[in-house]
Design an enzyme around this catalytic site. Structure first.
Site, PDB file in Angstrom:
ATOM      1  N   GLY A 271      15.607  -0.740  -5.092  1.00  0.00           N
ATOM      2  CA  GLY A 271      16.071   0.486  -5.736  1.00  0.00           C
ATOM      3  C   GLY A 271      15.811   1.688  -4.860  1.00  0.00           C
ATOM      4  N   TYR A 272      16.716   1.939  -3.917  1.00  0.00           N
ATOM      5  CA  TYR A 272      16.539   3.033  -2.966  1.00  0.00           C
ATOM      6  C   TYR A 272      17.571   4.148  -3.180  1.00  0.00           C
ATOM      7  CZ  TYR A 272      13.381   0.013  -0.219  1.00  0.00           C
ATOM      8  OH  TYR A 272      12.342  -0.781   0.195  1.00  0.00           O
ATOM      9  N   SER A 273      18.836   3.876  -2.856  1.00  0.00           N
ATOM     10  CA  SER A 273      19.867   4.921  -2.854  1.00  0.00           C
ATOM     11  C   SER A 273      20.129   5.474  -4.255  1.00  0.00           C
ATOM     12  CB  SER A 273      21.177   4.377  -2.278  1.00  0.00           C
ATOM     13  OG  SER A 273      21.020   3.989  -0.941  1.00  0.00           O
TER      14      SER A 273
ATOM     15  N   GLU B 221      13.897  -5.128   8.296  1.00  0.00           N
ATOM     16  CA  GLU B 221      15.254  -5.594   8.043  1.00  0.00           C
ATOM     17  C   GLU B 221      16.171  -5.319   9.224  1.00  0.00           C
ATOM     18  OE1 GLU B 221      19.458  -4.891   6.668  1.00  0.00           O
ATOM     19  OE2 GLU B 221      18.001  -3.392   7.264  1.00  0.00           O
TER      20      GLU B 221
END
Length: 400
Positions: free
Chosen positions: A121-123, A239
């Protein structure tokens, strides 16, 4: 950089190849029970989470051996080493570096045993890849955080069991990178709503995720309160630097070469066209550059140096290469190249068309190209903030 492997590392490579020869049948011969058997075999060899400490279920292998393992698996076209891809690539490394001993024992075994799926849950809708500008709020109330806000482009959210969530616990900070806190949240928590986003190929890998008064125990905080940016940067660097991904690009290039060999253009073999040769050569050169960049990152890790902004170079190359190779394949094969899976005329089962239509995922995942150019320009080249090098080499200002 030392490109030579020790005798022990070469022996490990031989062991992997022998294992693959014995346990990896051709794709067409893999039955319904193959994947379960495969996961058990690689898990029994402790090749899942290979470089993680043995006390938490990993293999305690070296980073160099892990690189060899991923490279050989990618070259052989083997299935993933575990199905918890986000857990292995992003979440697990973050927990190993910043988690408490209790968190490691709680979360790591399930990731290694492919029992859970994670999403990130980043952007957010109004901030895109500018992760530090997040507004999703987490307010501490007793022994819980209460979370309110929204995330978007959340890969794997429709089927994830857990989400590693970036929240803001302090809005009164001088630097937007401060005041961010990372939480580990069950996706079945009351107050979470997932709305899948369907792409042009019909896939629903992305989603919007809404949080309304979601309660998260303080014990599920990863790292210190207000220090979540460090956790995020560590995960993104891991990543973006994967050499295994580079090997996958070489494998994709081989598939593209096979497509060229089997395709005619204007009544002549495409393989005889100098323009086609030139494009294939460009792809190969870029992938080779990514490989050596990856080895540079590996060298830094072996020296105990943290990965940082330079990993954006490979992420930028990967995004453009994926799109260019897919578009080249579709253009090369004409009308048949745009047919999706299920069509009798589809080339290679429609894989190139489907991949071409899925380009937003390639571009968005891990940070958009403009974000990567900004990072490279500001933190590596030392250019003024907002001034980025375009693909033509000219300088231009990024949109705010």
């Amino acid at each position: 950089m030392d490109f030579d492997f020790t005798p022990e590392e070469q022996a490990f490579r031989t062991e992997i190849r022998e294992f693959l020869a014995e346990n990896l049948p051709p794709r067409a011969e893999r039955g319904r029970g193959f994947m379960g058997e495969w996961l058990k075999k690689v898990r029994d060899k402790r090749w899942v989470g290979f470089s993680w400490p043995e006390e938490y279920g990993g293999g305690s292998g070296s980073l160099t051996e892990q690189t060899i393992l991923k490279e050989e698996m990618a070259l052989a076209g083997a299935p993933p080493l575990g199905t918890s891809s986000m857990g292995l690539a992003w979440v697990g490394p973050g927990i190993m570096q910043y988690g408490t001993d209790e968190q490691k024992r709680r979360f790591i075994p399930d990731i290694l045993d492919s029992k859970v799926n994670w999403c990130t849950g980043y952007s957010e809708p109004n901030h895109g890849s500018d992760l530090a500008a997040i507004q999703t709020k987490a307010e501490r109330v007793g022994d819980h955080y209460v979370v309110n806000g929204q995330k978007i482009w959340t890969t794997g959210a429709p089927w994830a069991d857990w989400i590693i969530l970036l929240t803001r616990t302090d809005f009164d900070v001088e630097r937007k990178h401060d005041g961010i806190t990372c939480l580990l949240v069950p996706m079945n928590s009351p107050g979470i709503e997932v709305r899948p986003i369907e792409n042009m190929a019909g896939d629903r890998n992305f989603a919007e995720v809404f949080f309304t008064d979601v309660q998260v125990p303080v014990e599920n905080r990863l790292g210190e309160e207000g220090k979540g940016w460090s956790v995020t940067i560590s995960a993104l660097a891991n990543e973006r630097s994967s050499i295994g991904e580079v090997t996958q690009m070489f494998a994709k290039l081989e598939s593209l070469k096979n497509l060229v060999r089997s395709t005619n253009r204007q009544g002549k073999p495409a393989a005889d066209d100098p323009a086609v040769h030139r494009r294939i050569g460009e792809f190969e050169a870029k992938i080779a550059a990514m490989k050596y960049n990856g080895l540079r990152y590996l060298t830094k890790q072996l020296r105990g140096e943290p990965l940082s902004s330079e990993t954006s170079v490979n992420k930028l190359h990967r995004a453009s290469l994926e799109i260019e190779m897919d578009d080249f394949a579709v253009e090369l094969t004409g009308l048949a190249g745009v047919q999706l899976p299920g069509s009798e005329e589809a080339v290679d089962g429609g894989r190139w068309a489907r991949s071409s239509l899925g380009w937003p995922g390639v571009v968005i995942g891990g940070g958009t190209p403009n974000i990567q150019r900004n990072i490279i320009a500001e933190r590596i080249l030392g250019l003024p903030k907002g001034l980025i090098p375009s693909r033509s080499g000219r300088m231009s200002y990024a949109e705010p």
